[in-house]
Design a protein around this motif. Structure first.
Motif, PDB file in Angstrom:
ATOM      1  N   ARG A 128      -4.777   0.010  -4.800  1.00  0.00           N
ATOM      2  CA  ARG A 128      -4.125  -0.275  -3.523  1.00  0.00           C
ATOM      3  C   ARG A 128      -5.132  -0.643  -2.435  1.00  0.00           C
ATOM      4  NH1 ARG A 128      -1.977   4.150  -1.415  1.00  0.00           N
ATOM      5  NH2 ARG A 128      -2.936   5.553  -2.902  1.00  0.00           N
ATOM      6  N   THR A 129      -6.250   0.061  -2.385  1.00  0.00           N
ATOM      7  CA  THR A 129      -7.274  -0.221  -1.382  1.00  0.00           C
ATOM      8  C   THR A 129      -7.903  -1.582  -1.614  1.00  0.00           C
ATOM      9  OG1 THR A 129      -7.716   2.138  -1.129  1.00  0.00           O
ATOM     10  CG2 THR A 129      -9.396   0.627  -0.324  1.00  0.00           C
ATOM     11  N   PHE A 160       0.820  -1.210   0.000  1.00  0.00           N
ATOM     12  CA  PHE A 160       0.000   0.000   0.000  1.00  0.00           C
ATOM     13  C   PHE A 160       0.859   1.266   0.000  1.00  0.00           C
ATOM     14  CE2 PHE A 160      -2.600   3.355   1.822  1.00  0.00           C
ATOM     15  CZ  PHE A 160      -3.786   3.200   1.128  1.00  0.00           C
ATOM     16  N   VAL A 220      -5.447  -4.309  -0.481  1.00  0.00           N
ATOM     17  CA  VAL A 220      -5.325  -4.399   0.978  1.00  0.00           C
ATOM     18  C   VAL A 220      -6.585  -4.992   1.603  1.00  0.00           C
ATOM     19  CG1 VAL A 220      -5.126  -3.021   3.087  1.00  0.00           C
ATOM     20  CG2 VAL A 220      -3.584  -2.617   1.183  1.00  0.00           C
TER      21      VAL A 220
END
Length: 98
Positions: free
Chosen positions: A48-49, A20, A52
């Motif tokens: 990225r979110t 991230f 994750v």
């Protein structure tokens, strides 16, 4: 709960945090040279979110202790990336005494 059961989510949190925040660092460096800065940041945030959230769900399931361990690893990765990505300090005054 066994402490070894918490090691895997802790390491997963560190890896996901590196992905991230390392991805954020990479995005900042790439986006500044692009004419589409907003698109770079928005797309990077979504990717990225998503990585994750899916990674944390797979690593932790529904056990709060595993979530706590993973989020602790995520914070450790943030501190690590902040330390590694810090610019070098330049001494403009020289090495003389005040």
């Amino acid at each position: 709960m066994n402490e070894l059961n918490l090691l895997a989510p802790l390491l997963a949190g560190v890896v996901l945090g590196v992905v991230f925040f390392g991805g954020l660092w990479w995005t900042v460096r790439r986006a500044m040279a692009s004419p589409w800065v907003g698109l770079w940041f928005f797309a990077s945030l979504l990717v990225r979110t998503a990585i994750v959230l899916v990674g944390l769900y797979l690593a932790c399931g529904d056990t709060w202790q595993r979530w706590l361990a993973a989020l602790s690893g995520f914070v450790v990765a943030r501190l690590l990336i902040m330390r590694l990505s810090r610019p070098a300090v330049v001494n403009l005054e020289g090495d003389h005494a005040p």
